[in-house]
Motif scaffolding. Structure first.
Motif, mmCIF file in Angstrom:
data_model
loop_
_atom_site.group_PDB
_atom_site.id
_atom_site.type_symbol
_atom_site.label_atom_id
_atom_site.label_comp_id
_atom_site.label_asym_id
_atom_site.label_seq_id
_atom_site.Cartn_x
_atom_site.Cartn_y
_atom_site.Cartn_z
ATOM 1 N N LEU A 144 -24.403 10.973 -36.510
ATOM 2 C CA LEU A 144 -24.158 11.080 -35.004
ATOM 3 C C LEU A 144 -24.691 9.470 -34.421
ATOM 4 C CD1 LEU A 144 -23.470 12.590 -32.505
ATOM 5 C CD2 LEU A 144 -25.647 13.421 -32.570
ATOM 6 N N ALA A 158 -9.668 12.832 -38.118
ATOM 7 C CA ALA A 158 -9.801 13.841 -36.804
ATOM 8 C C ALA A 158 -9.490 14.945 -36.836
ATOM 9 C CB ALA A 158 -9.721 12.888 -35.410
ATOM 10 N N PRO A 167 -15.818 7.502 -28.794
ATOM 11 C CA PRO A 167 -15.616 8.784 -29.224
ATOM 12 C C PRO A 167 -14.390 8.810 -29.970
ATOM 13 C CG PRO A 167 -16.545 8.723 -26.983
ATOM 14 C CD PRO A 167 -16.000 7.209 -27.405
ATOM 15 N N ASP A 219 -13.398 7.031 -32.405
ATOM 16 C CA ASP A 219 -13.702 7.044 -33.822
ATOM 17 C C ASP A 219 -14.290 8.247 -34.502
ATOM 18 O OD1 ASP A 219 -14.752 3.892 -32.629
ATOM 19 O OD2 ASP A 219 -13.064 4.232 -33.730
ATOM 20 N N THR A 220 -14.444 9.298 -33.777
ATOM 21 C CA THR A 220 -14.996 10.544 -34.521
ATOM 22 C C THR A 220 -14.037 11.176 -35.245
ATOM 23 O OG1 THR A 220 -16.553 11.089 -32.369
ATOM 24 C CG2 THR A 220 -15.811 13.014 -34.041
ATOM 25 N N GLN A 224 -19.022 12.464 -42.287
ATOM 26 C CA GLN A 224 -18.733 12.730 -40.938
ATOM 27 C C GLN A 224 -19.288 11.642 -39.925
ATOM 28 O OE1 GLN A 224 -16.941 15.530 -39.253
ATOM 29 N NE2 GLN A 224 -17.082 14.266 -37.466
ATOM 30 N N THR A 247 -19.652 10.942 -35.909
ATOM 31 C CA THR A 247 -19.491 11.655 -34.517
ATOM 32 C C THR A 247 -19.941 10.810 -33.487
ATOM 33 O OG1 THR A 247 -19.849 13.825 -35.447
ATOM 34 C CG2 THR A 247 -20.072 13.567 -33.117
ATOM 35 N N VAL A 248 -19.344 10.386 -32.780
ATOM 36 C CA VAL A 248 -19.469 9.190 -31.764
ATOM 37 C C VAL A 248 -19.662 10.244 -30.052
ATOM 38 C CG1 VAL A 248 -19.157 7.274 -30.546
ATOM 39 C CG2 VAL A 248 -18.457 7.559 -32.811
ATOM 40 N N SER A 249 -20.944 10.194 -29.713
ATOM 41 C CA SER A 249 -21.030 10.682 -28.308
ATOM 42 C C SER A 249 -20.796 9.881 -27.214
ATOM 43 C CB SER A 249 -22.415 11.420 -28.324
ATOM 44 O OG SER A 249 -23.406 10.344 -28.354
#
Length: 120
Positions: free
Chosen positions: A11, A40, A87, A89-90, A115, A117-119
């Protein structure tokens, strides 16, 4: 048999960076190419980047200029440096390798995925 093991996902906040790694082990005569796909949620799997044993590279347009793929032939390892993450790129990132398993045949192998995950 050949196994691919990925690491480096996680993350991260938008604008951050991650470095993905994938190491191939097993009966390997020569690695011709390694690369990364991503998938995705609700989307088709897409090729992100790949590199040949001669160093030729390819990047999907959406990561071009902010990502670098490299390969350590001695370690049978491919790296994907992802910068300026956003995001979009998530996804789950899957490593693959096109491997000569003997002097006359190739096989394609896949990792289990890591995984990212980009917030926002």
């Amino acid at each position: 048999q050949v196994q691919l093991v990925e690491s480096g996902g996680g993350l991260v906040q938008a604008g951050g960076s991650l470095r993905l790694s994938c190491t191939a082990s097993g009966t390997i005569y020569k690695i011709d190419e390694m690369g990364w796909y991503r998938q995705a949620p609700g989307m088709q799997r897409e090729l992100v980047a790949h590199i040949t044993s001669y160093g030729s590279t390819y990047y999907i347009d959406s990561v071009k200029g902010r990502s670098t793929i490299s390969m350590d032939n001695a370690k049978n390892t491919v790296y994907l440096q992802l910068n300026s993450l956003n995001p979009e790129d998530t996804a789950i990132y899957y490593c693959y390798a096109d491997i000569m398993v003997n002097s006359y045949s190739n096989q394609l192998y896949w990792g289990r995925g890591t995984q990212v995950t980009v917030s926002s």
